[in-house]
Design a protein around this motif. Structure first.
Motif: not given
Length: 275
Positions: A170-171, A179-186, A215-218, A224-225
């Protein structure tokens, strides 16, 4: 030719099963595994992860079987984790923007970074970030590790992250876009329901930190957006998500499956699983 895996461990404690699970999958396939830590210090398993009688407060039950505790203890007491690579030695540190000769230092940093990450990516076929509470301290916001993650992702090589190790993904960001690498990812990860209220522990730290500092979930939901998604799968025994190049495991019981699915990404072209 066997696959080569780079496994990153926290110096503040990893969860035993979260290393044993993937490692058994790699060993069964004859993969060559190399370990790394932030400064080259030998990683140690968190004591609760070696205790089958330890009751995990959020789940209200033991999360470590006697067999897994035995395996984790044997690995932790072996010489296999001795002499890990040091990320501090391998990857240069980005200069402060207040440096007197910032432009020249930044140019030098980028030259050295390109060489270092190119060598790592060429030398390994996949990256693994093992979980536990330790990664909260020295992996989640480790800029050197972020650069390694960015390089593996740019090379389209798979990255497995477990539990609190998923925060690294995420970081890890390109500083041009932020922008996070996880943007648009599941992805999956430690859901809010699994967070401790008290007693989060680390190797080498003599205070009770209490609940996790974030809280990692948040964080994962925000990273992921709207085009991506976080899957906590609360109430299901396992939660592993593959959205290539990322393989993410929620917590301890997901470790074996996480390793097996990374093998499938490497050998069978698996690109999507669990969503």
């Amino acid at each position: 030719m066997s696959q080569r895996i780079l496994v990153v461990l926290s110096e503040y404690g990893y969860w035993g099963e979260e290393l044993v699970g993937p490692l058994e999958a790699f060993d069964a396939r004859g993969y060559r595994v190399t370990f790394a830590t932030p400064t080259g210090k030998r990683a140690r398993a968190l004591p609760p992860s070696l205790d089958p009688d330890y009751i995990d407060p959020p789940l209200g039950r033991s999360v470590t079987s006697h067999d897994m505790a035995r395996k984790a203890r044997a690995l932790d007491e072996s010489s296999r984790l001795d002499n890990p690579l040091s990320l501090a030695d391998l990857i240069p540190e980005r200069p402060y923007y207040s440096a007197l000769n910032h432009l020249r230092e930044l140019e030098d940093y980028n030259r050295r970074l390109q060489s270092a990450t190119s060598d790592l990516v060429a030398g390994f076929d996949a990256l693994v970030i093992v979980g536990g509470s330790g990664p909260i301290v020295d992996l989640a916001n480790n800029e050197r590790l972020h650069e390694v993650v960015l390089a593996f992702a740019a090379a389209n090589k798979p990255i497995l992250a477990e539990c609190y190790g998923v925060a690294v993904l995420a970081f890890a960001r390109d500083l041009e876009t932020r922008e996070s690498l996880l943007r648009g990812k599941h992805v999956t990860g430690h859901p809010k329901e699994y967070d401790y209220k008290d007693g989060t522990g680390f190797i080498g730290v003599d205070f009770n930190m209490g609940p996790p500092p974030y809280p990692l979930e948040y964080i994962l939901r925000d990273a992921t957006g709207p085009e991506g998604g976080f899957h906590g799968n609360v109430g299901k025994e396992t939660s592993v998500i593959v959205d290539y190049p990322f393989v993410t495991g929620r917590s301890t019981p997901d470790s074996v499956l996480s390793g097996e699915l990374l093998v499938q990404t490497l050998e069978n072209g698996l690109r999507r699983y669990g969503w």
